[in-house]
Motif scaffolding. Structure first.
Motif, PDB file in Angstrom:
ATOM      1  N   GLN A  39      -0.116  17.216   6.497  1.00  0.00           N
ATOM      2  CA  GLN A  39       0.147  17.776   7.829  1.00  0.00           C
ATOM      3  C   GLN A  39       0.043  19.287   7.769  1.00  0.00           C
ATOM      4  O   GLN A  39       0.826  19.956   7.096  1.00  0.00           O
ATOM      5  N   TYR A  73      -5.101   6.424  -0.112  1.00  0.00           N
ATOM      6  CA  TYR A  73      -4.089   5.388  -0.259  1.00  0.00           C
ATOM      7  C   TYR A  73      -4.428   4.589  -1.512  1.00  0.00           C
ATOM      8  O   TYR A  73      -5.547   4.645  -2.029  1.00  0.00           O
ATOM      9  N   TYR A  98       5.114  -4.105   9.820  1.00  0.00           N
ATOM     10  CA  TYR A  98       4.188  -3.395  10.701  1.00  0.00           C
ATOM     11  C   TYR A  98       4.364  -1.885  10.713  1.00  0.00           C
ATOM     12  O   TYR A  98       3.765  -1.210  11.521  1.00  0.00           O
ATOM     13  N   LYS A  99       5.191  -1.368   9.848  1.00  0.00           N
ATOM     14  CA  LYS A  99       5.430   0.060   9.929  1.00  0.00           C
ATOM     15  C   LYS A  99       5.304   0.693   8.563  1.00  0.00           C
ATOM     16  O   LYS A  99       5.343   0.027   7.538  1.00  0.00           O
ATOM     17  N   LEU A 100       5.105   1.988   8.558  1.00  0.00           N
ATOM     18  CA  LEU A 100       5.119   2.766   7.334  1.00  0.00           C
ATOM     19  C   LEU A 100       6.461   3.490   7.247  1.00  0.00           C
ATOM     20  O   LEU A 100       6.992   3.949   8.251  1.00  0.00           O
ATOM     21  N   TYR A 104      -0.396  11.442   3.164  1.00  0.00           N
ATOM     22  CA  TYR A 104      -0.843  12.111   4.373  1.00  0.00           C
ATOM     23  C   TYR A 104      -0.611  13.606   4.222  1.00  0.00           C
ATOM     24  O   TYR A 104       0.323  14.043   3.544  1.00  0.00           O
ATOM     25  N   TYR A 115       0.565   5.511   0.571  1.00  0.00           N
ATOM     26  CA  TYR A 115      -0.324   6.445   1.233  1.00  0.00           C
ATOM     27  C   TYR A 115       0.096   7.883   0.976  1.00  0.00           C
ATOM     28  O   TYR A 115       1.270   8.174   0.771  1.00  0.00           O
ATOM     29  N   ALA A 145      -0.493  20.427  13.639  1.00  0.00           N
ATOM     30  CA  ALA A 145      -1.418  19.293  13.666  1.00  0.00           C
ATOM     31  C   ALA A 145      -0.699  17.995  13.342  1.00  0.00           C
ATOM     32  O   ALA A 145       0.459  17.988  12.924  1.00  0.00           O
ATOM     33  N   GLY A 146      -1.408  16.911  13.542  1.00  0.00           N
ATOM     34  CA  GLY A 146      -0.859  15.613  13.209  1.00  0.00           C
ATOM     35  C   GLY A 146      -0.999  15.322  11.728  1.00  0.00           C
ATOM     36  O   GLY A 146      -1.379  16.181  10.936  1.00  0.00           O
ATOM     37  N   LEU A 147      -0.702  14.104  11.356  1.00  0.00           N
ATOM     38  CA  LEU A 147      -0.809  13.698   9.959  1.00  0.00           C
ATOM     39  C   LEU A 147      -2.217  13.190   9.689  1.00  0.00           C
ATOM     40  O   LEU A 147      -2.713  12.309  10.382  1.00  0.00           O
ATOM     41  N   PHE A 162       4.688  11.575  17.705  1.00  0.00           N
ATOM     42  CA  PHE A 162       3.335  11.240  17.273  1.00  0.00           C
ATOM     43  C   PHE A 162       2.992   9.827  17.680  1.00  0.00           C
ATOM     44  O   PHE A 162       3.810   8.908  17.609  1.00  0.00           O
ATOM     45  N   TYR A 197       5.924   7.511  16.601  1.00  0.00           N
ATOM     46  CA  TYR A 197       6.846   8.081  15.617  1.00  0.00           C
ATOM     47  C   TYR A 197       7.476   9.338  16.205  1.00  0.00           C
ATOM     48  O   TYR A 197       6.853  10.058  16.990  1.00  0.00           O
ATOM     49  N   PHE A 257       8.065   6.787   5.691  1.00  0.00           N
ATOM     50  CA  PHE A 257       7.616   8.070   5.190  1.00  0.00           C
ATOM     51  C   PHE A 257       8.709   8.770   4.404  1.00  0.00           C
ATOM     52  O   PHE A 257       9.899   8.663   4.722  1.00  0.00           O
ATOM     53  N   PHE A 314       2.981  14.108   2.841  1.00  0.00           N
ATOM     54  CA  PHE A 314       3.895  12.989   3.010  1.00  0.00           C
ATOM     55  C   PHE A 314       3.406  11.788   2.217  1.00  0.00           C
ATOM     56  O   PHE A 314       2.241  11.410   2.292  1.00  0.00           O
ATOM     57  N   LEU A 350      -4.679  11.287   7.142  1.00  0.00           N
ATOM     58  CA  LEU A 350      -4.695  10.397   5.997  1.00  0.00           C
ATOM     59  C   LEU A 350      -5.577  10.992   4.897  1.00  0.00           C
ATOM     60  O   LEU A 350      -6.753  11.276   5.116  1.00  0.00           O
ATOM     61  N   TYR A 410       0.838  -1.188   0.000  1.00  0.00           N
ATOM     62  CA  TYR A 410       0.000   0.000   0.000  1.00  0.00           C
ATOM     63  C   TYR A 410       0.879   1.246   0.000  1.00  0.00           C
ATOM     64  O   TYR A 410       1.943   1.256   0.613  1.00  0.00           O
ATOM     65  N   GLY A 413      -2.417  11.070  15.985  1.00  0.00           N
ATOM     66  CA  GLY A 413      -2.768  12.132  16.912  1.00  0.00           C
ATOM     67  C   GLY A 413      -2.074  13.422  16.520  1.00  0.00           C
ATOM     68  O   GLY A 413      -1.311  13.455  15.541  1.00  0.00           O
ATOM     69  N   ASN A 414      -2.319  14.482  17.270  1.00  0.00           N
ATOM     70  CA  ASN A 414      -1.730  15.787  16.962  1.00  0.00           C
ATOM     71  C   ASN A 414      -0.319  15.963  17.511  1.00  0.00           C
ATOM     72  O   ASN A 414       0.296  16.991  17.290  1.00  0.00           O
TER      73      ASN A 414
END
Lengths: 110, 116
Positions: free
Chosen positions: A37, A48, A96-98, A35, A33, A41-43, B90, B35, A100, A88, A45, A31, B108-109
């Motif tokens: 930001q 994808y 198990y991880k992305l 994202y 993706y 703020a956070g990322l 994060f 992260y 970036f 991103f 989605l 996959y 999250g932020n």
């Protein structure tokens, strides 16, 4: 090893289309993706795409995948000032991880 | 709103100290990921927990540790802090144990940590 690369900066005029590019190295990616930001703020989605797809459209967003060249792009139609953010690209495989990319800062000029 | 809650939003502390960052995943999500985002390193995967068990480890320093509790919230503990640990941390969560397309990561932020 795994690596995702993006250009650092893109500036467009409001109403134009934006195209953000990404290249990745892991051929086992299942996959990919995008994202977004915004400052402070956070990322978030955005969308994808599964690796066996070439294209995915979601309202103003179009994702194109060239698996042979390991190239992914995000096109934003009719770009608005609210689209100004860092975008991103990320790849995920069966682990198990992305992974970036470093992010592309999009600036939309009025 | 992603549904992932991180506290505190900001943390300022001195070198050598220890801090705890907290994360509550989205309702129904079993996986929690941590992260670190810094200017020079970008977004680096630290560690993942799934239903209370450590699932994967990334570039996490030995001075850092994490756990996921029975109620699925998670804590990231950072000790012997150094100036270089200043970053945005994060937390993300997903339903399944892998960040697949039908189980994407929701972030999250973040907690902004400043070490002085």
């Amino acid at each position: 090893g795994e690596d995702v690369e993006q250009s650092l900066f893109l500036s467009v005029r409001e109403g134009d289309s934006s195209v953000i590019n990404c290249t990745y190295t892991d051929s086992s990616s299942t996959y990919l993706y995008w994202y977004k930001q915004e400052p402070g703020a956070g990322l978030q989605l955005l969308t994808y795409i599964f690796s066996n797809m070439d294209m995915k459209q979601d309202q103003r967003l179009t994702v194109l995948l060239n698996k042979k060249d390991k190239h992914l792009s995000l096109r934003i139609a009719d770009t608005q000032t609210g689209d100004s953010a860092i975008y991103f690209c990320a790849e995920g495989d069966s682990s198990y991880k992305l992974i970036f990319g470093s992010g592309t800062r999009l600036l939309v000029r009025p | 709103d992603s549904g992932v809650t991180q506290t505190p939003k900001h943390l300022i502390t001195a070198t050598g100290q220890r801090v705890t960052l907290r994360c509550s995943p989205r309702s129904g999500d079993l996986s929690v990921y941590w992260y670190q985002q810094s200017l020079d390193q970008g977004l680096q995967f630290l560690i993942q927990y799934y239903n209370g068990e450590e699932r994967a480890k990334g570039n996490i320093l030995e001075r850092f540790s994490a756990q996921q509790f029975p109620d699925l919230h998670s804590e990231l503990n950072l000790s012997s802090l150094e100036l270089g640990d200043s970053a945005l941390y994060f937390c993300a969560s997903s339903v399944a144990g892998t960040g697949s397309g039908n189980s994407p990561l929701h972030f999250g932020n973040g907690t902004r940590l400043t070490v002085t």
